[in-house]
Write a protein that holds these residues in place. Structure first.
Motif, PDB file in Angstrom:
ATOM      1  N   ILE A 138     -49.050 -13.809 -11.127  1.00 52.83           N
ATOM      2  CA  ILE A 138     -48.836 -12.596 -10.338  1.00 52.83           C
ATOM      3  C   ILE A 138     -47.512 -11.957 -10.739  1.00 52.83           C
ATOM      4  N   GLY A 139     -47.627 -10.798 -11.296  1.00 54.19           N
ATOM      5  CA  GLY A 139     -46.465 -10.058 -11.753  1.00 54.19           C
ATOM      6  C   GLY A 139     -46.923  -8.749 -12.347  1.00 54.19           C
ATOM      7  N   SER A 140     -45.954  -7.988 -12.829  1.00 51.37           N
ATOM      8  CA  SER A 140     -46.304  -6.688 -13.384  1.00 51.37           C
ATOM      9  C   SER A 140     -45.128  -6.142 -14.173  1.00 51.37           C
ATOM     10  N   ARG A 141     -45.369  -5.014 -14.819  1.00 50.59           N
ATOM     11  CA  ARG A 141     -44.322  -4.229 -15.473  1.00 50.59           C
ATOM     12  C   ARG A 141     -44.467  -2.818 -14.946  1.00 50.59           C
ATOM     13  N   LEU A 142     -43.345  -2.141 -14.801  1.00 53.36           N
ATOM     14  CA  LEU A 142     -43.432  -0.785 -14.269  1.00 53.36           C
ATOM     15  C   LEU A 142     -42.243   0.057 -14.685  1.00 53.36           C
ATOM     16  N   LYS A 143     -42.423   1.348 -14.514  1.00 54.83           N
ATOM     17  CA  LYS A 143     -41.359   2.342 -14.620  1.00 54.83           C
ATOM     18  C   LYS A 143     -41.408   3.117 -13.318  1.00 54.83           C
ATOM     19  N   GLY A 144     -40.265   3.413 -12.749  1.00 54.44           N
ATOM     20  CA  GLY A 144     -40.255   4.216 -11.533  1.00 54.44           C
ATOM     21  C   GLY A 144     -40.450   3.406 -10.277  1.00 54.44           C
ATOM     22  N   HIS A 145     -41.545   3.668  -9.553  1.00 57.89           N
ATOM     23  CA  HIS A 145     -41.772   3.055  -8.250  1.00 57.89           C
ATOM     24  C   HIS A 145     -43.175   2.475  -8.168  1.00 57.89           C
ATOM     25  N   GLU A 146     -43.275   1.329  -7.528  1.00 57.27           N
ATOM     26  CA  GLU A 146     -44.581   0.691  -7.343  1.00 57.27           C
ATOM     27  C   GLU A 146     -44.570  -0.010  -5.993  1.00 57.27           C
ATOM     28  N   LYS A 147     -45.616   0.230  -5.240  1.00 56.40           N
ATOM     29  CA  LYS A 147     -45.789  -0.436  -3.953  1.00 56.40           C
ATOM     30  C   LYS A 147     -47.177  -1.056  -3.969  1.00 56.40           C
ATOM     31  N   LYS A 148     -47.249  -2.380  -3.802  1.00 53.20           N
ATOM     32  CA  LYS A 148     -48.553  -3.031  -3.816  1.00 53.20           C
ATOM     33  C   LYS A 148     -48.480  -4.408  -3.186  1.00 53.20           C
ATOM     34  N   THR A 149     -49.666  -4.981  -2.988  1.00 48.20           N
ATOM     35  CA  THR A 149     -49.798  -6.324  -2.453  1.00 48.20           C
ATOM     36  C   THR A 149     -50.382  -7.216  -3.539  1.00 48.20           C
ATOM     37  N   LEU A 163     -44.947  -5.899  -2.025  1.00 49.58           N
ATOM     38  CA  LEU A 163     -43.842  -5.488  -2.881  1.00 49.58           C
ATOM     39  C   LEU A 163     -43.613  -3.993  -2.800  1.00 49.58           C
ATOM     40  N   ASP A 164     -42.360  -3.642  -2.836  1.00 43.80           N
ATOM     41  CA  ASP A 164     -41.950  -2.246  -2.907  1.00 43.80           C
ATOM     42  C   ASP A 164     -40.816  -2.221  -3.927  1.00 43.80           C
ATOM     43  N   VAL A 165     -41.150  -1.900  -5.176  1.00 41.18           N
ATOM     44  CA  VAL A 165     -40.204  -1.994  -6.284  1.00 41.18           C
ATOM     45  C   VAL A 165     -39.855  -0.602  -6.775  1.00 41.18           C
ATOM     46  N   GLU A 166     -38.565  -0.389  -6.987  1.00 42.38           N
ATOM     47  CA  GLU A 166     -38.122   0.901  -7.511  1.00 42.38           C
ATOM     48  C   GLU A 166     -37.062   0.653  -8.570  1.00 42.38           C
ATOM     49  N   THR A 167     -37.151   1.379  -9.690  1.00 45.87           N
ATOM     50  CA  THR A 167     -36.188   1.201 -10.771  1.00 45.87           C
ATOM     51  C   THR A 167     -35.939   2.524 -11.486  1.00 45.87           C
ATOM     52  N   ASP A 168     -34.718   2.664 -11.984  1.00 43.28           N
ATOM     53  CA  ASP A 168     -34.375   3.789 -12.856  1.00 43.28           C
ATOM     54  C   ASP A 168     -34.411   3.349 -14.317  1.00 43.28           C
ATOM     55  N   SER A 169     -34.695   2.074 -14.539  1.00 46.27           N
ATOM     56  CA  SER A 169     -34.762   1.526 -15.887  1.00 46.27           C
ATOM     57  C   SER A 169     -35.990   2.060 -16.619  1.00 46.27           C
ATOM     58  N   ASP A 170     -35.956   2.001 -17.954  1.00 51.99           N
ATOM     59  CA  ASP A 170     -37.122   2.382 -18.750  1.00 51.99           C
ATOM     60  C   ASP A 170     -38.312   1.482 -18.431  1.00 51.99           C
ATOM     61  N   GLU A 171     -38.027   0.231 -18.097  1.00 51.17           N
ATOM     62  CA  GLU A 171     -39.099  -0.684 -17.729  1.00 51.17           C
ATOM     63  C   GLU A 171     -38.514  -1.877 -16.987  1.00 51.17           C
ATOM     64  N   LEU A 172     -39.215  -2.312 -15.960  1.00 50.12           N
ATOM     65  CA  LEU A 172     -38.836  -3.480 -15.185  1.00 50.12           C
ATOM     66  C   LEU A 172     -40.044  -4.415 -15.159  1.00 50.12           C
ATOM     67  N   ALA A 173     -39.797  -5.702 -15.313  1.00 51.71           N
ATOM     68  CA  ALA A 173     -40.877  -6.693 -15.251  1.00 51.71           C
ATOM     69  C   ALA A 173     -40.522  -7.720 -14.196  1.00 51.71           C
ATOM     70  N   TYR A 174     -41.548  -8.224 -13.507  1.00 50.76           N
ATOM     71  CA  TYR A 174     -41.326  -9.289 -12.548  1.00 50.76           C
ATOM     72  C   TYR A 174     -42.499 -10.262 -12.580  1.00 50.76           C
ATOM     73  N   GLN A 175     -42.211 -11.497 -12.231  1.00 49.44           N
ATOM     74  CA  GLN A 175     -43.208 -12.547 -12.176  1.00 49.44           C
ATOM     75  C   GLN A 175     -42.870 -13.397 -10.973  1.00 49.44           C
ATOM     76  N   ILE A 176     -43.851 -13.710 -10.136  1.00 52.15           N
ATOM     77  CA  ILE A 176     -43.625 -14.496  -8.935  1.00 52.15           C
ATOM     78  C   ILE A 176     -44.262 -15.862  -9.111  1.00 52.15           C
ATOM     79  N   GLY A 177     -43.499 -16.895  -8.820  1.00 52.81           N
ATOM     80  CA  GLY A 177     -44.008 -18.253  -8.896  1.00 52.81           C
ATOM     81  C   GLY A 177     -44.313 -18.793  -7.514  1.00 52.81           C
ATOM     82  N   VAL A 178     -45.279 -19.688  -7.435  1.00 50.24           N
ATOM     83  CA  VAL A 178     -45.650 -20.342  -6.186  1.00 50.24           C
ATOM     84  C   VAL A 178     -45.703 -21.836  -6.461  1.00 50.24           C
ATOM     85  N   ILE A 179     -45.029 -22.608  -5.627  1.00 46.89           N
ATOM     86  CA  ILE A 179     -44.990 -24.063  -5.823  1.00 46.89           C
ATOM     87  C   ILE A 179     -45.252 -24.745  -4.480  1.00 46.89           C
TER      88      ILE A 179
END
Length: 184
Positions: A138-149, A163-179
């Motif tokens: 579970i993760g994604s890459r984005l530019k700008g703003h992304e709101k999702k479940t 998630l409610d992610v906002e960035t001014d970067s050219d690209e932001l990536a995130y990955q969520i781990g579950v243990i």
């Protein structure tokens, strides 16, 4: 008689599997056991011709075997991640293969770049996560703003991340781990 499912997979996978079968059959002759191999057409070629990755019918058929001899997954003709998630990770999650066990042993007569190391110096096992942490995918890459479940459902848990992610970067990536305790 040991009944083993075989998934040759992609690239050199089928060739390696065939060589491995020769070795295992020789071991069977020496130590008195037989293997009955059943091949499954699962991999890039099937995906490219039919659009199928790993079906419920495949999983139900594979469930009948105590062992699956698995080759390799990955093909330049298929976008990275499709085969890995749709076949490899699907198998891991379905059969709850939570341990990725990697024995490491130096063999006599093999050179190593590690100074002055001999076979008796290198003999250990690496135990890695196989179905949790970042493998939940579970993760994604984005530019700008992304709101999702994002959701992950397994037999032992169900989790949702809002998630409610906002960035001014050219690209932001995130990955969520579950243990879980069981998985770890």
């Amino acid at each position: 008689m040991h009944k083993v499912a075989v998934i040759g997979g992609d690239g050199i996978g089928p060739e390696i599997i065939e060589s491995g079968k020769v070795v295992l059959e020789a071991a069977g002759e020496k130590f008195g056991f037989d293997i009955e191999w059943t091949g499954f057409d699962i991999g890039a070629d099937r995906y490219l011709s039919t659009g199928e990755l790993l079906t419920e019918d495949d999983l139900k058929d594979l469930e009948k075997y105590k062992a699956i001899y698995f080759g390799a997954i990955g093909d330049d003709r298929v976008k990275p991640g499709i085969l890995e998630k749709g076949i490899l990770l699907n198998l891991r999650f379905y059969f709850d293969q939570y341990i990725n066990l990697r024995p490491i042993r130096m063999l006599a007569g093999v050179e190593t770049p590690l100074a002055n190391k001999r076979p008796e110096d290198i003999d250990f096992v690496v135990v890695r996560e196989n179905t949790e942490d970042f493998y939940v995918g579970i993760g994604s890459r984005l530019k700008g703003h992304e709101k999702k479940t994002l959701e992950v459902r397994r037999d032992i848990y169900s989790v949702k991340f809002g998630l409610d992610v906002e960035t001014d970067s050219d690209e932001l990536a995130y990955q969520i781990g579950v243990i879980t305790r069981e998985g770890a």
